[in-house]
Design an enzyme around this catalytic site. Sequence first.
Site, PDB file in Angstrom:
ATOM      1  N   HIS A  68       7.598 -21.674  -3.739  1.00  0.00           N
ATOM      2  CA  HIS A  68       6.656 -21.112  -2.778  1.00  0.00           C
ATOM      3  C   HIS A  68       5.286 -21.068  -3.437  1.00  0.00           C
ATOM      4  CE1 HIS A  68       8.305 -16.938  -4.291  1.00  0.00           C
ATOM      5  NE2 HIS A  68       7.974 -17.738  -5.267  1.00  0.00           N
ATOM      6  N   ARG A  90      12.333 -27.130  -2.529  1.00  0.00           N
ATOM      7  CA  ARG A  90      13.548 -26.313  -2.422  1.00  0.00           C
ATOM      8  C   ARG A  90      14.768 -27.203  -2.625  1.00  0.00           C
ATOM      9  NH1 ARG A  90      11.908 -22.020   1.385  1.00  0.00           N
ATOM     10  NH2 ARG A  90       9.989 -21.286   0.410  1.00  0.00           N
ATOM     11  N   TRP A 138      15.562 -18.593  -2.484  1.00  0.00           N
ATOM     12  CA  TRP A 138      14.782 -19.773  -2.874  1.00  0.00           C
ATOM     13  C   TRP A 138      15.633 -20.657  -3.779  1.00  0.00           C
ATOM     14  CZ3 TRP A 138      12.773 -14.788  -3.061  1.00  0.00           C
ATOM     15  CH2 TRP A 138      11.753 -14.503  -2.151  1.00  0.00           C
ATOM     16  N   VAL A 193       6.773  -7.730  -1.843  1.00  0.00           N
ATOM     17  CA  VAL A 193       5.995  -6.932  -0.886  1.00  0.00           C
ATOM     18  C   VAL A 193       6.793  -5.699  -0.479  1.00  0.00           C
ATOM     19  CG1 VAL A 193       4.635  -8.837   0.061  1.00  0.00           C
ATOM     20  CG2 VAL A 193       6.869  -8.303   1.053  1.00  0.00           C
ATOM     21  N   ALA A 212      -0.060  -9.878   1.643  1.00  0.00           N
ATOM     22  CA  ALA A 212       0.189 -11.283   1.320  1.00  0.00           C
ATOM     23  C   ALA A 212       0.999 -11.876   2.466  1.00  0.00           C
ATOM     24  CB  ALA A 212       0.953 -11.406   0.007  1.00  0.00           C
ATOM     25  N   GLN A 222       3.058 -25.084   1.903  1.00  0.00           N
ATOM     26  CA  GLN A 222       2.828 -23.717   2.345  1.00  0.00           C
ATOM     27  C   GLN A 222       1.356 -23.395   2.245  1.00  0.00           C
ATOM     28  OE1 GLN A 222       5.108 -20.846   0.149  1.00  0.00           O
ATOM     29  NE2 GLN A 222       6.756 -20.912   1.638  1.00  0.00           N
TER      30      GLN A 222
END
Lengths: 348, 820
Positions: free
Chosen positions: A177, A203, A157, A260, A316, A217
């Site tokens: 994000h 970004r 990112w 995650v 997620a 997003q």
Amino acid sequence: MNAIEQIAAIEAEARALLAAPASEAVLVTWQNGVFGKNGRLTVILRGLGTLPPEERKSVGAAANVLKLSLEAALARLRESQKAASLAASAADALDVTLPGRPLRRGRLHPVTQVRREILDIFARLGFATVEGPEVELDEYNFGRLRIPEHHPARDMWDTFWLDEEVDGRQPLLLRTHTSPMQIRHIDTHEPPIRVAVPGRCYRYEATDATHEWMLEQVELLAIDEGLSLANLKGTLQEFARQMFGPERRVLMRNSYFPFVEPGVELAVDCFACPGDNPACPVCRGAGWLEIMGAGMVHPEIIAAAGYDPARYTGFAAGMGVERITMLKFGITDIRDLHANDLRFLSQF
Amino acid sequence: MLVSLKWLRDYVSLPADLDIYDLAHRLTMASAEVDGIHRVGGEWDRALVVVGHVLDVQPHPNADRLRLATVDFGGDAPQQVVCGAPNLAVGQHIAFAREGAKVIDGHSGKPSVLKKGVIRGIESSGMVLSEMELGLSQNHEGIIVLPADAPVGTPLVDYLGDVILDVHVWPNRADMMSMTGVAREVAAIVGGTLSMPDSAYRESGGAASEAVTVRIDDPALCARYIATVIEGVTVGPSPEWLQARLRAAGMRPINNVVDVTNYVMLELGQPLHAFDLDKVAPSSKGEVGVRTAKPGETLRTLDGVERTLTADTLLITDASGPIALAGVMGGEATEVTADTKRILLESARFDPVSIRRTGTRLALRSEASARFERGLSPELALAASQRATQLLVEVAGGTARVGRVDAYPAPHVAPEVSITRARLDTVIGFHVPTSEVEAILTTLGFDLVRSDGDLADGGSAGGLFVARVPWWRTDISIPDDLAEEVVRLAGFDRLPATGMVGAIPAWEPAPILDLRNRLSDALVAAGLQEIISYSLTTTEVLERVIPREDLAVIRPLRLKNTQSADRELMRPTLRHSLLETVARNLNAGAEQVAIFEAARAFIPVRDGGHVLPEEHEQVTGALAGFEVDRWGRPTTRRLDFFDAKGALEVALGALGVTTAYVSHEEYGLLPGHVARLEAGGDAFGILGEVHPDTLDAFGIDAPVLLFEIDLARLLPHLPKRRATRSLSRFPAVTQDLAVVVDDSVTAGALRAIIEQSSLVVSASVFDVFKGGRLPAGKKSVALSIRYQAADRTLTSDDANKEQARILKRLEREFGAEQRT
Ligand SMILES: [Zn+2]
């Protein structure tokens, strides 16, 4: 003139009038002059009582005959005039292909249309929409998502940092994000949780046909007892079917995001070709369209929010709205979406 | 990471007829994304581009720099070609192109077909090829020299051809930043036997520890440092096989010593550094240290830059001071050169954060730092040290001193990670049988310490898997990490798509979001197009819509890093974005522009413990251009204030907001043409005609109407429930009233008085004029008033009497006179 003579005169006038049909206005005036409240024939009929009995009968009869025949003749005349007028107007037909009188038409931006469609689908699956700040703290955008400073995953990112000092540091950034809302939401809500988070992200990236430095997003977060990767797949398969068509299937593959575990990438099978057309403008022959990164919420994140990760699991996912917009509408250059050229926007 | 299939086959047995697309797909599904597949030599003609053998080399009779080579290419007779390459020699095996072959032109860089030609009077048919002519690199300085065992006449693609996979390795997989690491994954995913490189070498002479000692000051920053010593090396070009492999991986060959360190980094994933041991300060007596920099220390790195070091920079030092930035770049003073004879080879485990911090600060991110940053296993350092020492001896000659110096304060203990059967099934939502779980973990290199699956699989009720993590898997530490290993190898396609069964959480109201959607829909219904514009802008643009002194107070959020001058500040308003969009569309020939954007304006709050800025939800719009006629063609009437107000009335009316338009003044808007929007006495927005000076600044030469609504201010004034009243059953009477009043009396004020009458249902203005026979400063306002009673039929007398009362009141309040 006596009454009989008057009746004869009215009859003569009527014949002339009916022979050469006059305008509706002339007819109405004449009709009122004869049949009206003080019309000539009305006066005659009203005056019958003053006539000698022998005249009364013959004048009455003549007046009534005239009244009936004139009323019938006038009705016939009107019928024929109406028919003639309809025939004339049918002959003078409209060109129904001419444009309607213009009204200004507004539209929602295609990205808004698609964002709303995404959120509507997830709302039907029980995901409420919540929103978060676009200017974020390092802590939420990275730190609490298990991306500490100097973690190599930060390269995933590229970030716009703000030149703002807070306690001797510069922790403000433009969120890269919508994932920081995962943290903000579980800090303030108890499981079960189901939310969708739309919003602008930024970004620090060079721009080309498929990359923009500003993007939208939609983030999904679900936390409950017993949620699994299979639930993630099921939820996103339902999304794909509503968004891209009832036949769609989702493909899950391995991926990595520090927040995650396991991490996956989700793709949907191409809706524009059977997956075997190298010239397919949508999938370019891949047969699959990658639409989001996802995974099971990392147990440390659930624990950090004060919940028992042995009891609660969650998933997620994050998807790019522009990407889905481009797929849906066949747009090939993402920059068209922010150029705000009305000729482009009026297509949606 | 670029993975040469040919090279990969060194470490994992793969079928000769391997379907490379299938391999790429399976790798992508289970492990790391394959971004691209490149076939090296795919364009080389099998018959025309072959391995050749140089039988003879003679000088060219007419040109000093050219020579005549006789080449055997496996055909009936050797061929004579003219060649300009300085490295051509008799006996070489070379890449040969025959007449008709397609090669890259060495000068133009474009593909061309090789024709028979006469060069300086000598006929030449065919060509001895350089890397550039084969499309392998930009190198055109000499011909490619193939190993002596290259079979003459073989199609070159069979000998030099390759398939390169571009593998995108996730940041957590340090182990996959290497050929052997990729080979392990491939073997686990598609099967095949692994064979790791043999790294045995002969040692001789004194012990390495007699020549070198190592001192680690801070083991947290350097967990392990291994040094070996190779003496008597000859620095020079690497053999072709080594160069070819580096090229295949996208690296440039430099010399045999540097090439070996790079080769081992690619093969095993461990970055290495070679020092010229003779240039390490003699007073050190061979001691090198690992420590952080002291204030004021400097180091001239081998790119020739003199660098001032900060306190957190990790260094390799000798008695004289720093000799290398650990893991980032070596120092110039100890660099290996053509004269180097003795090498100190470093293989170490440095702290990833330290490496990343230094690399980022000095803008020295490299293949090496990309590996250190991911966090390497200290166990890897030994394997790499052995392998590189072996290869150095092989390709640079010399001898390796006996043993090594291995500073390893806290040797690695392989962790055990466990997961219960219940957890495994919960996380992935699918039951992978115990035997399969065991097979997956084993094939990935885990040692199963305990596996008792579950009852269904004949295991125990406890159902636990305990696995010892292989040293190269630095990314495995929690139970769910094992779940990922299992599911990715079992195959995600086997997962069912299951719906959630839990209760749907309580619905969360989102009033601002709802208002934004409703207002947007209402503006769309009023004919406006939504736009989405960038949140970043510049000071110069903002100064067009915000007074400089206000901007100095707001101090919009400024980017610390930006890649473009037009992205500098987070916008504290949307007005400029709308005007920029109007300008762009008018310039593009639009006859009419009616647009809005729903987005946030960013206002920094720098006191009172606030950290985040206020993000004001706004809806800002603009109208410009001409009204259209019955045919949709522009008329001569420009859109004006009342067109914009009409749109707002439709939109706000749709929301049920009773809006007052109050005369107002605002920077950037034309005085006397601006209204403040109020509801319940609170201002929530603005509508006005843009000031001509502001329009000039945006290059717009036509009037523009601008409006702005703050959603948070509007929100409290949304009606909770629409008030309705039942309609009167009795007929209404409509009467007109025209009054002459002072210019300053607004129509709104007249209406307000009239509508106070209990018999008046509504009063609407239908004509306003000035001039004519009216005195200066006066205007005539005509209103149509509708009278109605709820309980009786009004007569025109009743209406006349009420109208007379109204007129009296207007006379009293405003000095109004009835116009007759
Ligand atoms: Zn397709």
